[in-house]
Enzyme design. Structure first.
Site, PDB file in Angstrom:
ATOM      1  CG  HIS A 161      13.798   9.344  85.036  1.00 56.17           C
ATOM      2  ND1 HIS A 161      14.079  10.695  85.030  1.00 56.17           N
ATOM      3  CD2 HIS A 161      14.599   8.805  86.004  1.00 56.17           C
ATOM      4  CE1 HIS A 161      15.021  10.951  85.930  1.00 56.17           C
ATOM      5  NE2 HIS A 161      15.349   9.827  86.546  1.00 56.17           N
ATOM      6  CG  HIS A 198      18.574  11.591  88.551  1.00 60.70           C
ATOM      7  ND1 HIS A 198      18.637  10.612  89.526  1.00 60.70           N
ATOM      8  CD2 HIS A 198      19.805  11.665  87.998  1.00 60.70           C
ATOM      9  CE1 HIS A 198      19.872  10.110  89.556  1.00 60.70           C
ATOM     10  NE2 HIS A 198      20.601  10.725  88.647  1.00 60.70           N
TER      11      HIS A 198
HETATM   12  N1  Q9C Z   1      26.334  10.008  85.087  1.00 61.04           N
HETATM   13  C1  Q9C Z   1      16.355   7.428  89.043  1.00 61.04           C
HETATM   14  O1  Q9C Z   1      16.958   7.893  90.001  1.00 61.04           O
HETATM   15  N2  Q9C Z   1      22.301   7.328  84.831  1.00 61.04           N
HETATM   16  N3  Q9C Z   1      16.942   7.278  87.845  1.00 61.04           N
HETATM   17  C2  Q9C Z   1      22.877   8.618  84.760  1.00 61.04           C
HETATM   18  C3  Q9C Z   1      24.938   9.976  84.747  1.00 61.04           C
HETATM   19  C4  Q9C Z   1      20.862   7.299  84.862  1.00 61.04           C
HETATM   20  C5  Q9C Z   1      18.307   7.683  87.620  1.00 61.04           C
HETATM   21  C6  Q9C Z   1      24.387   8.568  84.725  1.00 61.04           C
HETATM   22  C7  Q9C Z   1      20.265   7.771  86.142  1.00 61.04           C
HETATM   23  C8  Q9C Z   1      18.795   7.445  86.245  1.00 61.04           C
HETATM   24  C9  Q9C Z   1      14.962   6.952  89.187  1.00 61.04           C
HETATM   25 ZN    ZN Z   2      17.161   9.757  90.773  1.00 62.40          ZN
END
Ligand code: Q9C
Ligand code: ZN
Length: 343
Positions: A161, A198
């Site tokens: 990200h 994601h």
């Molecule tokens: N309900 C990685 O997997 N929170 N990052 C989202 C949505 C953030 C994930 C909550 C998720 C980030 C590297």
């Molecule tokens: Zn993720």
């Protein structure tokens, strides 16, 4: 397959994160990496090596110098501001309508300037851990450059990200992008396949205008899932990068039947590009038991993934990204990597 690992990941040890608008227990925690390390040892995957020191000049090929300085100094700034919490969070951003052409001097302005979400805790040891994670990725890329057919970068914190000057999504430095850059710098054509649940918005943004690095991602539809503001199918790259970005968003609830069809499309695109090296952004959060995700892959499906990736026949670097079902993380990671090795 050799694994690169550093215990310095544990310097980043958040207790809390902001998730769905509330303060919750952090899910991106040191035990994740420890579980994966234990599983690759138990599976006898291969030698475990420490990272070699990372040159700042190389990181500056992907990340802006001022952003690196910000991450290096932000915890001292936090302490100097008299803050005593275990984590620091931003809460205001230069969205359209506000000015993004000046970097504020105040800590809260700088945190907002250099981030894109409130969900990513900064802690005392975040910079040390994030730097070690980037070192792990680049060292593992060097193994591929030296002729290894595969390698595993046991990165934590994750990276996909992170943009050139923005942190978010638990990510600070873009480990996969640094690894891909290392391989591309050697004159190789590189493909990145991101299988994290994601969308890898940071990796996409970093390579969006480049034709020498293909970015392909299978992920939850951003209309319904984090990071919400990137990852749609109509994002195909720009300029020299036009046609070198492929997003395969899938509905929440997707299982192997659906997911594996996207995998075939992804690998067909990789095959057309004919890369010299493949970087897998290995998120284990498409797992059915993941606490923050809504795909339905099983541990056996992760074996199928490893087996299928081996058939691509390209030197392959696995870079660990997300995955938060801590108890299953080791088994799922080992499933991918041992199946890739044909074990
Ligand atoms: N309900 C990685 O997997 N929170 N990052 C989202 C949505 C953030 C994930 C909550 C998720 C980030 C590297
Ligand atoms: Zn993720």
């Amino acid at each position: 397959m050799k694994t690169v690992y550093s215990p310095d990941h544990a310097c980043h040890h958040p207790r809390h994160e902001i998730s769905d608008g509330a303060l919750k227990a952090a899910v991106e925690i040191p035990s994740r990496a420890e579980m994966v390390l234990a599983a690759v040892k138990a599976a006898g995957l291969g030698e475990i090596l420490p990272p070699t020191p990372l040159e700042r000049a190389f990181v500056e090929r992907i990340h802006e110098p001022a952003y690196i300085d910000f991450l290096e100094g932000v915890w001292d700034e936090t302490v100097a501001a008299g803050r005593t919490e275990e984590e620091a969070f931003p809460f205001v951003w230069p969205t359209p309508g506000l000015r993004a052409d000046r970097v504020p001097t105040h800590l809260d302005g700088r945190m907002g300037f250099y981030s894109f979400d409130a969900g990513t805790p900064l802690t005392n040891g975040t910079f040390a851990a994030a730097w070690s994670s980037a070192s792990v990725a680049v060292t593992a890329a060097d193994l591929i450059a030296a002729g290894e057919g595969s390698a595993f970068a046991l990165c934590r914190p994750p990276g996909h990200h992170a943009m050139s000057a923005r942190y978010g999504g638990y990510c600070f430095f873009n480990n996969a992008a640094l690894a891909a850059e290392r391989l591309a710098a050697g004159g190789r054509r590189v493909a990145i396949l991101d299988v994290d649940y994601h969308h890898g918005n940071g990796t996409q943004a970093i390579f969006f205008e480049r034709g020498d690095v293909l970015f392909v991602s299978i992920h939850a539809d951003p209309d319904q899932e984090y990071p919400y503001f990137l990852g749609h199918a109509d994002e195909i790259g720009e300029g020299a990068g036009e046609g070198a970005n492929l997003n395969l968003p899938l509905p929440l609830g997707s299982d192997w039947a659906t997911w594996s069809k996207a995998l075939e499309l992804a690998l067909a695109s990789v095959e057309r590009a004919g890369p010299d090296a493949l970087v897998i952004s290995l998120g284990l959060d498409p797992y059915e038991g993941d606490p923050i995700s809504q795909f339905k892959l099983t541990t056996d499906d992760f074996s199928r993934l490893g087996e299928r990736l081996a058939k691509a026949g390209v030197p392959t670097l696995f870079v660990l990204e997300g995955g938060y079902a801590v108890e299953a993380l080791g088994a799922n990671c080992a499933a991918v990597l041992t199946a890739f090795e044909g074990k």
